[in-house]
Design an enzyme around this catalytic site. Structure first.
Site, mmCIF file in Angstrom:
data_model
loop_
_atom_site.group_PDB
_atom_site.id
_atom_site.type_symbol
_atom_site.label_atom_id
_atom_site.label_comp_id
_atom_site.label_asym_id
_atom_site.label_seq_id
_atom_site.Cartn_x
_atom_site.Cartn_y
_atom_site.Cartn_z
ATOM 1 N N ASN A 170 47.791 54.404 36.322
ATOM 2 C CA ASN A 170 46.572 54.851 37.011
ATOM 3 C C ASN A 170 47.012 55.430 38.347
ATOM 4 O O ASN A 170 47.413 54.701 39.245
ATOM 5 C CB ASN A 170 45.636 53.647 37.213
ATOM 6 C CG ASN A 170 44.442 53.990 38.085
ATOM 7 O OD1 ASN A 170 44.186 55.169 38.373
ATOM 8 N ND2 ASN A 170 43.712 52.975 38.511
ATOM 9 N N LYS B 151 45.244 56.891 40.570
ATOM 10 C CA LYS B 151 44.248 56.796 41.653
ATOM 11 C C LYS B 151 44.125 58.155 42.341
ATOM 12 O O LYS B 151 44.176 59.180 41.674
ATOM 13 C CB LYS B 151 44.612 55.645 42.602
ATOM 14 C CG LYS B 151 44.829 54.331 41.826
ATOM 15 C CD LYS B 151 44.911 53.108 42.670
ATOM 16 C CE LYS B 151 45.101 51.883 41.772
ATOM 17 N NZ LYS B 151 45.044 50.634 42.505
ATOM 18 N N HIS C 177 37.042 50.201 36.913
ATOM 19 C CA HIS C 177 38.118 49.742 37.812
ATOM 20 C C HIS C 177 37.505 49.038 39.024
ATOM 21 O O HIS C 177 36.438 49.418 39.500
ATOM 22 C CB HIS C 177 38.975 50.933 38.253
ATOM 23 C CG HIS C 177 40.231 50.507 38.933
ATOM 24 N ND1 HIS C 177 40.264 50.132 40.254
ATOM 25 C CD2 HIS C 177 41.488 50.347 38.457
ATOM 26 C CE1 HIS C 177 41.503 49.770 40.564
ATOM 27 N NE2 HIS C 177 42.263 49.886 39.499
ATOM 28 N N GLU D 215 38.147 49.218 42.038
ATOM 29 C CA GLU D 215 37.866 50.110 43.178
ATOM 30 C C GLU D 215 36.544 50.847 42.964
ATOM 31 O O GLU D 215 35.829 51.141 43.931
ATOM 32 C CB GLU D 215 39.052 51.066 43.382
ATOM 33 C CG GLU D 215 40.252 50.311 43.966
ATOM 34 C CD GLU D 215 41.604 50.863 43.591
ATOM 35 O OE1 GLU D 215 41.703 52.009 43.114
ATOM 36 O OE2 GLU D 215 42.602 50.126 43.767
ATOM 37 N N GLU E 242 42.603 42.905 35.658
ATOM 38 C CA GLU E 242 43.194 43.252 36.949
ATOM 39 C C GLU E 242 42.618 42.332 38.025
ATOM 40 O O GLU E 242 41.536 42.614 38.560
ATOM 41 C CB GLU E 242 42.881 44.713 37.305
ATOM 42 C CG GLU E 242 43.503 45.712 36.371
ATOM 43 C CD GLU E 242 43.795 47.031 37.082
ATOM 44 O OE1 GLU E 242 44.911 47.540 36.899
ATOM 45 O OE2 GLU E 242 42.945 47.529 37.830
ATOM 46 N N GLY F 160 47.731 46.376 44.522
ATOM 47 C CA GLY F 160 48.268 47.044 45.706
ATOM 48 C C GLY F 160 48.741 46.081 46.782
ATOM 49 O O GLY F 160 48.995 46.478 47.913
ATOM 50 N N SER G 72 50.069 45.032 40.782
ATOM 51 C CA SER G 72 51.456 44.962 41.258
ATOM 52 C C SER G 72 52.473 44.802 40.130
ATOM 53 O O SER G 72 53.458 44.075 40.272
ATOM 54 C CB SER G 72 51.623 43.870 42.322
ATOM 55 O OG SER G 72 50.808 44.166 43.453
HETATM 56 P P1 13P Z 1 49.022 48.464 41.688
HETATM 57 O O1 13P Z 1 49.940 48.502 40.484
HETATM 58 O O2 13P Z 1 49.363 49.504 42.716
HETATM 59 O O3 13P Z 1 48.861 47.089 42.226
HETATM 60 O O4 13P Z 1 47.562 48.908 41.139
HETATM 61 C C1 13P Z 1 47.040 48.270 40.032
HETATM 62 C C2 13P Z 1 45.840 49.001 39.584
HETATM 63 O O5 13P Z 1 44.811 48.971 40.213
HETATM 64 C C3 13P Z 1 45.941 49.784 38.355
HETATM 65 O O6 13P Z 1 44.684 50.224 37.924
#
Ligand code: 13P
Length: 249
Positions: free
Chosen positions: A9, A11, A95, A97, A165, A171, A211
């Site tokens: 992903n 982003k 997601h 976010e 997740e 992150g 992560s």
């Molecule tokens: P990270 O791998 O950067 O922690 O992000 C995970 C994520 O949100 C994947 O959709």
């Protein structure tokens, strides 16, 4: 036997040109890998370039979000038929976010998953608890609410993929331990068995996200209910994501 899925992903990172370059390198690095579905989800503006760069390789391309209607007066939104028309085969929905910053709810997740599956695409639907929810002992209740509220109508689709997740692991560099991931994944599979049927629950792929890195993917994949990864930061670099795809060594 569930085929693992490794999905990146991206982003809000990479222009169309940068996406094309990274995917060409990645396609070379994962050529010949069998038995793993590889997916990259760039921003909307890079989808066409990504599909072109991935052409003929085993790398599938997906969007990160969509609208639930097939068309309409929804300024700024993108419909699933438009995503499919570009040659995308996946779409992420729900997601954290999107839930945290853009008002996504279990009800909108339900409608978006329906729209994605109706167009014949694979849907990666995300669930996961926040740090406050985990510390309050609500992790399993939150997961059950999100799976039942957003996914229960869709659990029998072979094109539904669930991503667990934990928001506190996204992150932050704090990965869930393999045991924490396994506990959540097994619980989600149990909810799916009760909400749909045991065969569908056994078949659905459940990815871990938060992560994921080349050095922790093998331990996560060793868990019986972890069927792949949804990878943010470590998927932006072709070499690092290729190592994750090659988790078997
Ligand atoms: P990270 O791998 O950067 O922690 O992000 C995970 C994520 O949100 C994947 O959709």
């Amino acid at each position: 036997m569930r085929t693992p899925v490794m999905a990146g992903n991206w982003k809000m990172y990479k222009t169309a040109r940068q996406a094309g370059e990274t995917i060409r390198v990645l396609a070379g690095l994962v050529a010949g890998v069998d038995g793993v579905e590889v997916v990259i989800c760039p921003p909307f503006t890079a989808l066409a370039a990504a599909v072109e760069a991935a052409g003929g390789s085993g790398v599938a391309i997906g969007a990160q979000d969509c609208h639930w209607e097939n068309e309409g007066a929804f300024t700024g939104e993108v419909a699933v038929p438009m995503i499919a028309d570009l040659g995308c085969r996946y779409c992420i929905v729900g997601h954290s976010e999107r839930r945290q910053f853009f008002g996504e709810t279990d009800a909108t997740v339900d409608k978006k998953v329906a729209a994605v599956l109706a167009q014949g695409l694979h849907c990666i639907a995300c669930v996961g608890e926040t740090l406050a929810e985990r510390e309050a002992g609500q992790t399993l209740a939150v997961l059950e609410r999100q799976v039942r509220g957003g996914l229960s109508r869709h659990l029998t689709s072979p094109r539904l993929v669930i991503a667990y997740e934990p928001v506190w692991a996204i992150g932050t560099g704090k990965t869930a331990t393999p045991a924490q991931a396994q506990k959540a994944h097994a619980f989600i599979r149990g909810v799916a068995a009760r909400a749909a049927d045991p065969a569908a629950a056994q078949a659905v792929r459940i990815l871990y996200g938060g992560s994921v890195k080349p050095d922790n993917i093998a331990a996560l994949m060793a868990q019986p209910d972890v069927d792949g990864g949804l990878v943010g930061g470590a998927s932006l670099d072709a070499a690092s994501f290729a190592k994750i795809v090659r988790f078997r060594g």
